[in-house]
Each structure stands twice: as C-alpha cells, then as structure tokens.
Design an enzyme around this catalytic site. Structure first.
Site, PDB file in Angstrom:
ATOM      1  N   GLY A  54       0.777  -1.231   0.000  1.00 53.43           N
ATOM      2  CA  GLY A  54       0.000   0.000   0.000  1.00 53.43           C
ATOM      3  C   GLY A  54       0.807   1.278   0.000  1.00 53.43           C
ATOM      4  N   TYR A  55       2.119   1.206   0.112  1.00 55.61           N
ATOM      5  CA  TYR A  55       2.943   2.417   0.090  1.00 55.61           C
ATOM      6  C   TYR A  55       2.941   3.011  -1.315  1.00 55.61           C
ATOM      7  CZ  TYR A  55       4.965   1.201   4.672  1.00 55.61           C
ATOM      8  OH  TYR A  55       5.161   0.914   6.005  1.00 55.61           O
ATOM      9  N   SER A  56       2.357   4.187  -1.436  1.00 60.22           N
ATOM     10  CA  SER A  56       2.223   4.860  -2.737  1.00 60.22           C
ATOM     11  C   SER A  56       1.625   3.927  -3.783  1.00 60.22           C
ATOM     12  CB  SER A  56       3.584   5.406  -3.214  1.00 60.22           C
ATOM     13  OG  SER A  56       4.057   6.405  -2.343  1.00 60.22           O
ATOM     14  N   LYS A  81       4.642  -5.802   4.020  1.00 64.07           N
ATOM     15  CA  LYS A  81       3.350  -5.800   4.712  1.00 64.07           C
ATOM     16  C   LYS A  81       2.193  -5.791   3.703  1.00 64.07           C
ATOM     17  CE  LYS A  81       4.245  -2.080   7.121  1.00 64.07           C
ATOM     18  NZ  LYS A  81       5.669  -1.873   6.776  1.00 64.07           N
TER      19      LYS A  81
END
Length: 328
Positions: A54-56, A81
């Site tokens: 989900g990071y960027s 994650k």
C-alpha cells in the site's frame, strides 16, 4: 555494522531496517534519488528492508525492486506488509486466504523477486479467523513464495492467541511483530515486548522518531507548525518545544539508540526521504546510551507510558476501545 538474530528464525539482520514508506508519490517521487538512498544504505551495512503493497499504491515496491535488481536481492532480508485497502474492491484488503494468495503475486511482481523473506499482516483483521490467516500464510511458506511471516500492530493477547492456534492446528507461527516504539511511545514495554521475547519473535519497531518530534527540527526558541496529522496536532504540553525536558529528546541518534537498546527489539525501522535524512540515521549506528542517560529518559517519560495515546495505534490493533465494545 553489527547484526542481530531476527527472533529465533536463524536469520541475522542489521539493527537499522530501511523503511521504504517515503519512496514514491507519498514522499520522494524521484525514483533515481530513492534508489541512491537504498544503495547507500546497503553499502553502509544495512541488510534489512521493509515495504508494503500500500505504500504509494505499490510504487514503493517497484522502486525497491529496481534498486535490488542486478544481484543485490540475495543479500537483503526483505520484509513486506499487506492488509490495508489496496483498491476499492472490498476483497483487496485484510488477511483472508483469498487476498493473501492474490496479493502476494502483485508484491512479487513489483519487487522483481521470486520470494519474500518476511510477509507481514500489516493491520489486524478482526473479520477473518486467525486460523484462516495462519493456514494461508503457512501454505505460502510451503510454496516457497515466503520464508517467514509476521504481523504489525497486534495486541499482546492476540499474539498469544495466534501462537496457540498455530500449535493446535499445525500451522507456522508469527515470527515477527512490527509495533510503534519510541522515547515518547512506550506502552508496548508493559506486555507486547515481553510477549515477543517469550515466543521468540523478532521485533521491528517503527516510528522511532515519534512521527518527527524527535527529529531535531523542533527546538527551544524556534517557531514551528508541528507535524501535519490531526492526531499529532492534538498532543499535550508534553510536546512543548520550550520545555527543557523535551529539548533533551530531539536528537535522532539518541532516539534510535534508545529503541534498539531494548532486549526485545531487533531493529528500528528508519524512513529517510533524502540522502541527508539517511546520514542522520546512520550516525546512530553503534551508539549505546549509558545507564545514566536511560535513567534520565525514564524520569521524563516513565517505562510503559505513551505521551499521546493515539500513537499506540490501538485504534488499528483492536476494536476493544470502540464505544460499542465498552458499553452494554
């Protein structure tokens, strides 16, 4: 750089783990610059990287994959994650077997790798039976797509429950936990860290600078706007930059050294956005705080105490504090 055992996995990792949250549109959109940061960290001896799907919106993983291409992947312990919503699809989130088996493929593709060392449930999923989650993750280990799996922001009671479930059902166990921990966020010292020690789990502590309050930016006599999130703008007078006590807590080196000093903590996750930020973190390597300094810290923020309860992330880890859970 010295290396530490990641719980009882037999894997050795650096006490500084390079967090990749700031790589991509959320932080530093310059891919070349981000790759330089990653390469400099690796050259300095860091062999542990943490990212998330989900990071960027996956861009962080793509950057990490580019940085590790060309032979660097084999020497890196890569943690990933999953769990927070990745799209509007209601099934592209959580810790169900469906999403675990689908989500891993996207992460492997973006990271340009055949395996992930530590695959972590990024947020607890109260709607999915822990037996379902552990079974799906254990299948990924048997398939060779991940080596170990862990969790993040999980309360101590749920860690113990997961360990019991794994033993009863014959699943693999959570091998790591990723909680928030800093000079100002110490609630996990009461039960979470002791629980991780008892169960042989590695601990990757994130936000060692307490969301920037311990970065050195905020000093006595200087005006500042403070961190941008609503929760941090609501902090109490404990964050008054004119306080002599707080003036002693603004050094990155001391903040990071404090986190990695705890016997249960394997690594502190650092999140540089620039090469300058990385240099500040690297300067903390090898620093050991004296007992006198640790005693003074304990007087300012006592063991087990968090100055702003929102930083414990309990709103993410459990529904027990919701009004509906507290009222008959």
């Amino acid at each position: 750089m010295d290396y530490r055992p990641l719980g009882r996995t037999g894997v050795s990792v650096s006490p500084l783990c390079l967090g990749a949250m700031m790589f991509g549109a959320f932080g530093n959109p310059d891919h070349r610059d981000a790759i330089k940061i990653i390469h400099k960290a690796l050259d300095a001896g860091i062999n542990f990287i943490d990212t998330a799907d989900g990071y960027s919106a996956g861009e962080s993983q793509e950057i990490v994959g580019q940085a590790l291409a060309g032979g660097r992947r084999e020497n890196v312990v890569l943690a990933v994650k999953f769990g927070p919503p990745l799209s509007k699809d209601p099934n592209h989130r959580g810790a169900s077997r469906r999403w675990i088996t689908e989500g891993i493929e996207g992460s492997l593709r973006r990271l340009q790798t055949d395996w992930i060392d530590v695959y972590q449930v990024g947020v607890p999923d109260p709607d999915t039976d822990i037996d379902e989650t552990l079974g799906a993750l254990s299948d990924l280990v048997r398939a060779g797509k991940i080596r170990y799996f862990g969790a993040s922001k999980v309360p101590a009671s749920q860690i113990v429950e997961a360990q019991w479930t794994a033993d009863r059902r014959g699943h693999g166990r959570f091998r790591t936990e990723q909680p928030p921990y800093s000079l100002l966020t110490r609630a996990i010292e009461y039960d979470l860290l002791p629980a991780c020690l008892r169960h042989g789990m590695g601990v990757m502590a994130y936000s060692p600078l307490a969301g920037g309050w311990l970065s050195g930016r905020y000093r006595k006599g200087q005006e500042f706007s403070g961190p941008g999130s609503a929760s941090r703008r609501q902090r109490s007078a404990a964050y008054d930059a004119t306080s002599p006590a707080n003036a002693a807590l603004t050094l990155i080196q001391m903040a990071v050294a404090f986190v990695v000093r705890h016997p249960a903590v394997t690594s502190a996750i650092i999140g540089p956005r620039t090469l300058e930020h990385l240099d500040g973190y690297l300067a903390a390597d090898g620093i050991k705080l004296s007992a006198d300094v640790l005693d003074r810290i304990d007087k300012i923020v006592p063991p087990g105490v968090t100055s702003n309860v929102a930083d414990n992330m309990w709103n993410v880890g459990t529904r027990a504090l919701d009004a509906a859970s507290r009222r008959r």
